[in-house]
Design an enzyme around this catalytic site. Sequence first.
Site, PDB file in Angstrom:
ATOM      1  N   GLU A   1      38.023  38.286  35.079  1.00 60.92           N
ATOM      2  CA  GLU A   1      37.920  39.376  36.041  1.00 60.92           C
ATOM      3  C   GLU A   1      38.742  39.102  37.292  1.00 60.92           C
ATOM      4  O   GLU A   1      39.395  39.998  37.815  1.00 60.92           O
ATOM      5  CB  GLU A   1      36.433  39.562  36.422  1.00 60.92           C
ATOM      6  CG  GLU A   1      36.153  40.711  37.367  1.00 60.92           C
ATOM      7  CD  GLU A   1      36.313  42.078  36.725  1.00 60.92           C
ATOM      8  OE1 GLU A   1      36.445  42.135  35.497  1.00 60.92           O
ATOM      9  OE2 GLU A   1      36.311  43.071  37.469  1.00 60.92           O
ATOM     10  N   ASP A   2      38.748  37.864  37.740  1.00 59.23           N
ATOM     11  CA  ASP A   2      39.260  37.595  39.089  1.00 59.23           C
ATOM     12  C   ASP A   2      40.501  36.704  39.156  1.00 59.23           C
ATOM     13  O   ASP A   2      40.969  36.404  40.252  1.00 59.23           O
ATOM     14  CB  ASP A   2      38.155  36.945  39.945  1.00 59.23           C
ATOM     15  CG  ASP A   2      37.026  37.923  40.244  1.00 59.23           C
ATOM     16  OD1 ASP A   2      37.280  39.130  40.169  1.00 59.23           O
ATOM     17  OD2 ASP A   2      35.903  37.479  40.524  1.00 59.23           O
TER      18      ASP A   2
END
Length: 718
Positions: free
Chosen positions: A75-76
């Site tokens: 996600e990051d």
Amino acid sequence: MSIQGVIQKVQTYYPQADVQLVQQAYLFASTAHQGQHRRSGEDYIVHPLEVATILAELQLDVVTIAAGLLHDVVEDTSFTLEDLERAFGAEIALLVDGVTKLSRIEYKSKMEQQAENLRKMFLAMAKDIRVILIKLADRLHNMRTLKHQPEEKQRECAQETLEIFAPLAHRLGIFRLKWELEDLSLRYMEPERYYELVQNISMKRQEREEFINHVIKILKEKLDEVGIDADIQGRPKHFYSIYNKMVKQGKELGEIYDLIAVRVVVESVKDCYGALGMIHAQWKPIPGRFKDYIAMPKPNMYQSLHTTLIGPSGEPFEVQIRTWDMHRTSEYGIAAHWRYKEGKNGDKDFDAKLTWLRQLLEWQRELKDAREFMESLKIDLFSDRVYVFTPKGDVVELPAGSVPLDFAYRVHTAVGNQCVGAKVSGRIVPLDYRLQTGDIVEILTSKTGRPRRDWLNIVQTSQAKNRIRQWLKKEQRDELVAKGREMLERETDKKGWYTAEALKNSNLQEAAKRFNIPTVEDLLATVGDGGLTPLQVMAKLKEAVPGLVTEAPAPLPSVKPWSGYGKPSQGIRVRGVDNVVVRLSRCCNPVPGDDIVGYITRGRGVSIHRSDCPNIAHHHDNELERIIEVAWDLEAEAIYQVHIEAVAVDRPRLAMDIMTTIADTKTIINSVHARATRNNLATVDLKIEIKSLDHLNYITEKVKRIKDVLEVKRVTPS
Ligand code: MN
């Protein structure tokens, strides 16, 4: 907590754990998150590390802990799922993917009834319950560090936690997580009440601790006396449950019984009841407060004995008695099933332990048997469902494989019937697109949209199928009904019937009855389908309706043409003259059947008047020779304009009703003029084209029967 701390923790419950994997996951994650910081200013890696710590406290397997360390990587950071799979294999990649997907769900709807659907959606998306456990740990750490977020975000996050994550933890039986999530939520949702509560409770803390220690001391002595080995602890009640009790039962803090609770954990069920007997002998139990959740476990398999007693100073306190086994189940819930087991024979009662999960079947009624259920539990609890959003953010549950049309019909039949296309997450998709959990589905409709037969091959839900079939059937039927009516009308017209009158609903109903056909529509559909011929229906009509108006115009009055008349012109024969120009006078508008006379005009042929026409009567005697005998030519088809006037109580739609009635008889209206008159009355003047006096009488009768019409008359010149 450092990674060493996590590893040590894992080793306490599983000495042979693959420490290497956890180590590698940590290195990968800290490299991936290098340079990233949390709002608190800490290095980002602190977050995954804390998540892993929480998972280790739940005593989960190393795969889950590694996935916890890696849960934000996709996600990051710039690393992909494929990178993770290459480095750690499919199982960890799947868990991380699950967590990533859950993170991407947006909660738009704050509706209470949607919360349950959202929770289901979570379970459905998770594929593996460990994904939920990681997500819960993630949420717990985010809640613990919520103070670094802006206020609005805090409230939003707290509410979401309360509506979705805490109930999930509850369902999964992980009370540890549930309690902390709830208390943290309360702190941000109702800060004032929360801190007030904390303060009030802590004010009495010392007093309470002394009391609890006193109770524990007595309990220990007494249980030792009877030889029951017990672990006894004072149990702090969590704030949210106190708050909830106060709100729900409208009670003050002092009125809550079980602020003080003592937990007694013993070796066996026998010891549970033994301890209970001893306790009831020592303190006076409050009637109605004893609960035996050992004999009658809660749906989530929770087992314990609960009893509330009156303490030495009259203060009530609660005691919970349970075995170690029961204690583990209550603390860890479903998480316990992923924990390492000392031996391998622990799995025997795995089935029994999961009976509570059958409660989940309430969410999942479609599953046919327990085996199927267990099967789905292994990998994918809700693989046969998809959960999608409406544009407003409501969650709709559908069977797996559903297409936008299923969604449309679920929303509303009309939405399905008028569906012309669909957008998923903003993009147009084909109607046979397979919906994925988490999709935001928008149905494009058009007033002219209509179901198509091939939709039946696309849709999954029986609901959509039935509605499409219904529509098609109805459409087909509508066509048959229209066709039947047309056939019948053609035939009655041909036979010279007054079609509109003869085929009026009440008549057709009678005919249908004779055929044992339930409705007029069915009758017409049968004709349209060829099941009955129009002639059969007409015969039945005559039979069924006495005095049926059929032949029209009705036989003309017996005005017999006599010899010596000229050849007819415009339906009129004039005595002794052939092909004379004949004009029907506008003053009295004669129609066939009227007694008529001719008047020889100057240069404009013969004008035809009704014999009672005042204009004729007023002619001077010296003009008598201008009057000439005329007669209707019965063979001719001619149309005559007649002026009629209806007087009625004035009301909206009056003129419209009259016009409709006349038009329904297939009579042509040349002009209409309605005007309000005194006394709230209205006069409607009509010029209509008719074929005969009977035709005119027929119309007059019909108009007379219209609501509020007082009289109908033919207008004659005055
Ligand atoms: Mn996270």
